[in-house]
Design a protein around this motif. Sequence first.
Motif, mmCIF file in Angstrom:
data_model
loop_
_atom_site.group_PDB
_atom_site.id
_atom_site.type_symbol
_atom_site.label_atom_id
_atom_site.label_comp_id
_atom_site.label_asym_id
_atom_site.label_seq_id
_atom_site.Cartn_x
_atom_site.Cartn_y
_atom_site.Cartn_z
ATOM 1 N N GLU A 17 32.198 36.340 43.581
ATOM 2 C CA GLU A 17 32.691 36.574 42.233
ATOM 3 C C GLU A 17 32.088 37.874 41.717
ATOM 4 O O GLU A 17 31.018 38.296 42.168
ATOM 5 N N ILE A 18 32.785 38.510 40.805
ATOM 6 C CA ILE A 18 32.291 39.757 40.223
ATOM 7 C C ILE A 18 31.174 39.410 39.247
ATOM 8 O O ILE A 18 31.375 38.634 38.311
ATOM 9 N N ALA A 19 29.997 39.959 39.475
ATOM 10 C CA ALA A 19 28.845 39.705 38.595
ATOM 11 C C ALA A 19 28.929 40.578 37.352
ATOM 12 O O ALA A 19 28.771 40.099 36.238
ATOM 13 N N HIS A 20 29.180 41.848 37.527
ATOM 14 C CA HIS A 20 29.422 42.768 36.427
ATOM 15 C C HIS A 20 29.927 44.086 36.995
ATOM 16 O O HIS A 20 29.827 44.328 38.193
ATOM 17 N N VAL A 21 30.474 44.900 36.132
ATOM 18 C CA VAL A 21 31.006 46.197 36.531
ATOM 19 C C VAL A 21 30.190 47.258 35.803
ATOM 20 O O VAL A 21 30.035 47.203 34.584
ATOM 21 N N ASP A 22 29.652 48.204 36.556
ATOM 22 C CA ASP A 22 28.883 49.293 35.968
ATOM 23 C C ASP A 22 29.733 50.554 35.970
ATOM 24 O O ASP A 22 30.190 50.995 37.026
ATOM 25 N N VAL A 23 29.927 51.124 34.798
ATOM 26 C CA VAL A 23 30.609 52.402 34.681
ATOM 27 C C VAL A 23 29.567 53.422 34.251
ATOM 28 O O VAL A 23 28.850 53.218 33.273
ATOM 29 N N HIS A 39 27.256 53.283 30.796
ATOM 30 C CA HIS A 39 26.327 54.388 30.542
ATOM 31 C C HIS A 39 26.940 55.769 30.695
ATOM 32 O O HIS A 39 27.861 55.963 31.481
ATOM 33 N N PHE A 40 26.371 56.713 29.943
ATOM 34 C CA PHE A 40 26.555 58.137 30.166
ATOM 35 C C PHE A 40 25.323 58.601 30.931
ATOM 36 O O PHE A 40 24.214 58.122 30.675
ATOM 37 N N THR A 86 16.265 48.172 30.117
ATOM 38 C CA THR A 86 15.717 46.976 29.474
ATOM 39 C C THR A 86 16.809 46.165 28.773
ATOM 40 O O THR A 86 16.571 45.024 28.397
ATOM 41 N N ASN A 87 17.985 46.748 28.604
ATOM 42 C CA ASN A 87 19.107 46.039 27.987
ATOM 43 C C ASN A 87 19.911 45.393 29.111
ATOM 44 O O ASN A 87 20.609 46.076 29.858
ATOM 45 N N VAL A 88 19.812 44.084 29.246
ATOM 46 C CA VAL A 88 20.478 43.386 30.356
ATOM 47 C C VAL A 88 21.873 42.886 30.000
ATOM 48 O O VAL A 88 22.530 42.255 30.819
ATOM 49 N N SER A 89 22.358 43.197 28.786
ATOM 50 C CA SER A 89 23.720 42.792 28.425
ATOM 51 C C SER A 89 24.719 43.658 29.188
ATOM 52 O O SER A 89 24.376 44.717 29.710
ATOM 53 N N ASP A 90 25.970 43.206 29.266
ATOM 54 C CA ASP A 90 27.012 43.985 29.933
ATOM 55 C C ASP A 90 27.333 45.211 29.084
ATOM 56 O O ASP A 90 27.786 45.083 27.947
ATOM 57 N N HIS A 91 27.059 46.376 29.625
ATOM 58 C CA HIS A 91 27.385 47.630 28.947
ATOM 59 C C HIS A 91 27.419 48.752 29.976
ATOM 60 O O HIS A 91 27.030 48.565 31.122
ATOM 61 N N VAL A 126 19.855 59.020 30.563
ATOM 62 C CA VAL A 126 20.829 57.932 30.573
ATOM 63 C C VAL A 126 20.980 57.417 29.145
ATOM 64 O O VAL A 126 19.993 57.159 28.459
ATOM 65 N N LEU A 127 22.222 57.290 28.713
ATOM 66 C CA LEU A 127 22.528 56.812 27.360
ATOM 67 C C LEU A 127 23.477 55.632 27.443
ATOM 68 O O LEU A 127 24.380 55.615 28.283
ATOM 69 N N ASP A 128 23.293 54.663 26.575
ATOM 70 C CA ASP A 128 24.222 53.540 26.515
ATOM 71 C C ASP A 128 25.531 53.987 25.883
ATOM 72 O O ASP A 128 25.540 54.764 24.931
ATOM 73 N N ILE A 129 26.629 53.477 26.406
ATOM 74 C CA ILE A 129 27.939 53.647 25.766
ATOM 75 C C ILE A 129 28.101 52.450 24.852
ATOM 76 O O ILE A 129 27.894 51.310 25.277
ATOM 77 N N PRO A 130 28.467 52.682 23.592
ATOM 78 C CA PRO A 130 28.654 51.538 22.688
ATOM 79 C C PRO A 130 29.627 50.524 23.283
ATOM 80 O O PRO A 130 30.621 50.900 23.915
#
Length: 140
Positions: A124-130, A94-95, A87-92, A103-107
């Motif tokens: 173009e790069i939309a976002h990078v998921d780690v 995860h663990f 539900t958090n659509v900002s760039d972030h 699944v946990l958000d990484i600060p």
Amino acid sequence: MVMEAKTMTEAKLREAGLRPTRQRVALASLLYAKGDRHLTVEELHAEAQDAGIDVSLATVYNTLHQFTEARMIRVLAVEGSRTYFDTNVSDHHHFFVEGRNEVLDIPQNNISINNLPAPPEGMEIAHVDVVIRLREKTRA
């Protein structure tokens, strides 16, 4: 208070370009009721059933994908057989806790990504998921 939350949910759906149908409103209300979180189709379906909302698993699946297309939520592919929705659509980033399927958000600002390859022409790069996989330490 309940009517106010329903009205806010309907407004959120309209802002995303979605018609606020009864099922979309009910599922969005459940989805956002607990703040930012990560869940699967099956988990939201179980929450809906527990809340007395009569929707099929296919309806939950289709609705979550509509929410994704409307950029209300993000898809996280953290393991082959399960897809999580965030539900958090900002760039972030995860663990993922193996064995617990959690699944946990990484600060934010805790990861620096350098030297990304140039995207192909016209892209173009939309976002990078780690996703960093975690497991319980084994005792020696």
